[in-house]
Design an enzyme around this catalytic site. Structure first.
Site, mmCIF file in Angstrom:
data_model
loop_
_atom_site.group_PDB
_atom_site.id
_atom_site.type_symbol
_atom_site.label_atom_id
_atom_site.label_comp_id
_atom_site.label_asym_id
_atom_site.label_seq_id
_atom_site.Cartn_x
_atom_site.Cartn_y
_atom_site.Cartn_z
ATOM 1 N N THR A 46 0.826 -1.205 0.000
ATOM 2 C CA THR A 46 0.000 0.000 0.000
ATOM 3 C C THR A 46 0.866 1.265 0.000
ATOM 4 O O THR A 46 2.014 1.236 0.467
ATOM 5 C CB THR A 46 -0.896 -0.003 1.266
ATOM 6 N N ASP A 47 0.290 2.365 -0.467
ATOM 7 C CA ASP A 47 1.005 3.645 -0.410
ATOM 8 C C ASP A 47 1.111 4.163 1.030
ATOM 9 O O ASP A 47 1.892 5.070 1.310
ATOM 10 C CB ASP A 47 0.322 4.698 -1.303
ATOM 11 N N GLU A 48 0.328 3.567 1.947
ATOM 12 C CA GLU A 48 0.295 4.086 3.324
ATOM 13 C C GLU A 48 1.628 3.894 4.042
ATOM 14 O O GLU A 48 1.891 4.548 5.051
ATOM 15 C CB GLU A 48 -0.868 3.453 4.106
ATOM 16 N N TYR B 61 -1.618 -0.653 10.916
ATOM 17 C CA TYR B 61 -1.785 -1.306 9.610
ATOM 18 C C TYR B 61 -0.591 -1.028 8.705
ATOM 19 O O TYR B 61 0.057 -1.948 8.188
ATOM 20 C CB TYR B 61 -3.086 -0.834 8.932
ATOM 21 N N LYS C 267 2.374 -3.466 7.230
ATOM 22 C CA LYS C 267 2.619 -3.629 5.785
ATOM 23 C C LYS C 267 4.057 -3.255 5.459
ATOM 24 O O LYS C 267 4.723 -3.917 4.663
ATOM 25 C CB LYS C 267 1.650 -2.764 4.962
HETATM 26 P P1 NAD Z 1 -9.531 -7.408 2.142
HETATM 27 O O1 NAD Z 1 -9.513 -7.132 3.600
HETATM 28 O O2 NAD Z 1 -10.762 -7.108 1.356
HETATM 29 O O3 NAD Z 1 -9.184 -8.945 1.869
HETATM 30 C C1 NAD Z 1 -8.160 -9.611 2.540
HETATM 31 C C2 NAD Z 1 -8.273 -11.098 2.225
HETATM 32 O O4 NAD Z 1 -7.191 -11.769 2.883
HETATM 33 C C3 NAD Z 1 -9.565 -11.736 2.737
HETATM 34 O O5 NAD Z 1 -10.097 -12.589 1.753
HETATM 35 C C4 NAD Z 1 -9.114 -12.523 3.959
HETATM 36 O O6 NAD Z 1 -9.912 -13.669 4.210
HETATM 37 C C5 NAD Z 1 -7.700 -12.901 3.560
HETATM 38 N N1 NAD Z 1 -6.854 -13.174 4.733
HETATM 39 C C6 NAD Z 1 -6.695 -12.373 5.834
HETATM 40 N N2 NAD Z 1 -5.865 -12.966 6.706
HETATM 41 C C7 NAD Z 1 -5.484 -14.148 6.152
HETATM 42 C C8 NAD Z 1 -4.622 -15.210 6.558
HETATM 43 N N3 NAD Z 1 -4.006 -15.182 7.752
HETATM 44 N N4 NAD Z 1 -4.444 -16.255 5.729
HETATM 45 C C9 NAD Z 1 -5.068 -16.297 4.518
HETATM 46 N N5 NAD Z 1 -5.910 -15.348 4.096
HETATM 47 C C10 NAD Z 1 -6.113 -14.280 4.896
HETATM 48 O O7 NAD Z 1 -8.270 -6.633 1.557
HETATM 49 P P2 NAD Z 1 -8.100 -5.817 0.188
HETATM 50 O O8 NAD Z 1 -8.617 -4.456 0.365
HETATM 51 O O9 NAD Z 1 -8.575 -6.673 -0.935
HETATM 52 O O10 NAD Z 1 -6.508 -5.710 0.139
HETATM 53 C C11 NAD Z 1 -5.729 -6.764 -0.426
HETATM 54 C C12 NAD Z 1 -4.261 -6.398 -0.345
HETATM 55 O O11 NAD Z 1 -4.037 -5.183 -1.053
HETATM 56 C C13 NAD Z 1 -3.751 -6.162 1.080
HETATM 57 O O12 NAD Z 1 -2.465 -6.696 1.163
HETATM 58 C C14 NAD Z 1 -3.735 -4.640 1.219
HETATM 59 O O13 NAD Z 1 -2.739 -4.235 2.126
HETATM 60 C C15 NAD Z 1 -3.400 -4.232 -0.204
HETATM 61 N N6 NAD Z 1 -3.901 -2.906 -0.602
HETATM 62 C C16 NAD Z 1 -5.219 -2.580 -0.440
HETATM 63 C C17 NAD Z 1 -5.685 -1.338 -0.864
HETATM 64 C C18 NAD Z 1 -7.147 -0.960 -0.738
HETATM 65 O O14 NAD Z 1 -7.501 0.192 -1.041
HETATM 66 N N7 NAD Z 1 -8.023 -1.837 -0.357
HETATM 67 C C19 NAD Z 1 -4.806 -0.426 -1.428
HETATM 68 C C20 NAD Z 1 -3.453 -0.782 -1.584
HETATM 69 C C21 NAD Z 1 -3.019 -2.043 -1.177
HETATM 70 P P1 TYD Z 2 -10.767 3.897 4.399
HETATM 71 O O1 TYD Z 2 -11.730 3.486 3.338
HETATM 72 O O2 TYD Z 2 -10.838 3.227 5.732
HETATM 73 O O3 TYD Z 2 -9.300 3.754 3.760
HETATM 74 P P2 TYD Z 2 -7.864 4.245 4.344
HETATM 75 O O4 TYD Z 2 -7.998 4.567 5.769
HETATM 76 O O5 TYD Z 2 -7.014 3.045 4.112
HETATM 77 O O6 TYD Z 2 -7.478 5.425 3.497
HETATM 78 O O7 TYD Z 2 -10.913 5.454 4.638
HETATM 79 C C1 TYD Z 2 -10.775 6.379 3.581
HETATM 80 C C2 TYD Z 2 -10.847 7.771 4.177
HETATM 81 O O8 TYD Z 2 -12.157 7.978 4.683
HETATM 82 C C3 TYD Z 2 -9.897 7.970 5.341
HETATM 83 O O9 TYD Z 2 -9.396 9.308 5.310
HETATM 84 C C4 TYD Z 2 -10.789 7.792 6.566
HETATM 85 C C5 TYD Z 2 -12.140 8.276 6.084
HETATM 86 N N1 TYD Z 2 -13.315 7.610 6.707
HETATM 87 C C6 TYD Z 2 -14.323 8.378 7.300
HETATM 88 O O10 TYD Z 2 -14.252 9.621 7.336
HETATM 89 N N2 TYD Z 2 -15.387 7.720 7.857
HETATM 90 C C7 TYD Z 2 -15.504 6.368 7.837
HETATM 91 O O11 TYD Z 2 -16.499 5.824 8.389
HETATM 92 C C8 TYD Z 2 -14.469 5.598 7.210
HETATM 93 C C9 TYD Z 2 -14.547 4.100 7.170
HETATM 94 C C10 TYD Z 2 -13.395 6.275 6.650
#
Ligand code: NAD
Ligand code: TYD
Length: 377
Positions: free
Chosen positions: A134-136, A183, A187
């Site tokens: 992630t970019d975070e 988080y 990561k």
């Molecule tokens: P998500 O929470 O929707 O899905 C995570 C998946 O991982 C789920 O299916 C869960 O069952 C599985 N999982 C969790 N713990 C596990 C374990 N111990 N063993 C096997 N499976 C397990 O997550 P997402 O939003 O789809 O993100 C996927 C990846 O992309 C993550 O690594 C996250 O850090 C990265 N990412 C997400 C975003 C975003 O905006 N969602 C952005 C950048 C990077």
């Molecule tokens: P989120 O979807 O949790 O992603 P991330 O924290 O990884 O960026 O949140 C996106 C933005 O929205 C973040 O600045 C937090 C804000 N947010 C709210 O203001 N209210 C909410 O209920 C949630 C879930 C997020």
């Protein structure tokens, strides 16, 4: 049937993972695609109904921390590629329960690396361990602007792309890591382990760092699906702080497409940033969501603005994320395909058309968790 490649995708039942699994299963019938997922609260096999019967697809319910299980599976299936997405992914949960994040994101990734190292046993030819991050991990950017110009202002990335920005600095691949939340700290740690396995053992690894994704099948604890669902049911929209935080949003299918390109053509040991050049203040996105849901449901546009409820800010809330994905654009030719307006319209429509999916994931245990999380806000 003999497959040309055999790839484990971890976290394939989650939001982004399900889009990656779908893309690979459909696009590469000659590849064996193994979805390895523990099915935590965020894993949902309903996300993959349309491909579950395909002959090149296999689901394995397994914890990434299960070293022996993963090693056996890798040997059994002659796995030559890993695309690692499984993680705990929600910042708010990480504030409540950092241990689980260290266990899954750090120890789980290390366990996957160890299993791959044991299975491949120094024979790296044709192998690839691709870690999705992630970019975070880069921390937070400031909101600055050139003198006399109010944000958002038009700026130009090194790839030549013009876009709107809320600050003059961007996350580039050479930036030092400064994670703030449990988080992003977990990561960041997992990213370091992946790179260490390249530098120490020669494992062919790749890391990518992507901005906020949006689209179908996202668990409704994240901003966009949570708010769409709440607007539909006229429930309060808990906006953290003043809603001034900025995120860079990318449509999830564009991320999956980038993962495909990088898995096949990315250079070993490289890092690529993936982003949409698409910065939005939370409050502005929320207004777009309200207007879109209202319009699609035939309500007077903006009728639900009064659902906006400012609540206590998230602890350590990062102010601004903004990815510079010029390197990926320049070296591998990827760029986002969807304008945000179109992506949001498609996303809102999907959630409104798939209320049963939402009801399913917002019921039962999750609902109890959700209520305790927002108690007192
Ligand atoms: P998500 O929470 O929707 O899905 C995570 C998946 O991982 C789920 O299916 C869960 O069952 C599985 N999982 C969790 N713990 C596990 C374990 N111990 N063993 C096997 N499976 C397990 O997550 P997402 O939003 O789809 O993100 C996927 C990846 O992309 C993550 O690594 C996250 O850090 C990265 N990412 C997400 C975003 C975003 O905006 N969602 C952005 C950048 C990077
Ligand atoms: P989120 O979807 O949790 O992603 P991330 O924290 O990884 O960026 O949140 C996106 C933005 O929205 C973040 O600045 C937090 C804000 N947010 C709210 O203001 N209210 C909410 O209920 C949630 C879930 C997020």
């Amino acid at each position: 049937m003999e497959f040309k490649r055999s790839i484990i995708i971890t976290g394939g039942a989650g939001f982004i993972g399900s889009h990656v699994v779908r893309l690979f299963v459909n696009k590469y019938p000659e590849y064996r695609i193994i979805n390895l997922d523990k099915l935590t609260y965020a894993g949902n096999l309903a996300n993959l109904k349309d491909i579950e019967d395909k002959p090149n697809y296999r689901f394995v319910k397994m914890d990434i921390c299960d070293f022996e299980g993963v090693l056996k599976l890798m040997q059994e299936e002659k796995v030559d590629g890993i695309i690692h997405l499984a993680a705990e992914s929600h910042v708010d949960r990480s504030i409540k329960d950092p241990f689980t994040f260290a266990q899954t994101n750090v120890m789980g990734t290390l366990s996957m690396l160890q299993a791959a190292k044991a299975a491949w046993d120094g024979n790296w030819e044709g192998k690839r361990f691709y870690h999705i991050s992630t970019d975070e991990v880069y921390g937070a950017l400031e909101m600055t602007h050139p003198e006399g110009i109010e944000p958002p202002f038009i700026t130009k990335a090194s790839s030549g792309t013009h876009h709107l920005a809320y600050g003059e600095k961007f996350f580039t691949e050479d930036l030092k890591y400064q994670p703030h939340s449990p988080y992003s700290a977990a990561k960041a740690s997992s990213d370091h382990f992946v790179r260490a396995f390249h530098d120490t053992f020669g494992m062919p690894t790749i890391v990518t760092n992507c901005s906020n994704n949006y689209g179908p099948y996202q668990f409704p604890e994240k901003l966009i699906p949570l708010f769409i669902n709440n607007i539909r049911h006229r429930k309060p929209l808990p906006v953290y702080g003043k809603g001034e935080n900025v995120r860079d949003w990318l449509f999830v299918e564009d991320h999956a497409r980038a993962i495909d390109i990088i898995f096949h053509n990315g250079k070993v040991a490289e890092t690529y940033n993936i982003g949409g050049f698409n910065e939005w203040k939370n409050i502005d996105i929320i207004k777009v969501l309200i207007n879109t849901v209202d319009r699609l449901l035939g309500r007077p546009e903006g009728a639900d603005m009064d659902l906006i409820t400012y609540v206590t800010d998230r602890a350590g809330h990062d102010l601004r994320y903004a990815i510079d994905s010029s390197k990926l654009q320049r070296e591998l030719g990827w760029e986002p395909s969807l304008q945000f307006e179109e992506g949001i319209e498609r996303t809102v429509r999907w959630y409104l058309d798939n209320q049963a999916w939402l009801d399913n994931v917002t019921s039962g245990d999750y609902q109890k968790y959700y209520e305790s999380m927002y108690k007192g806000r």
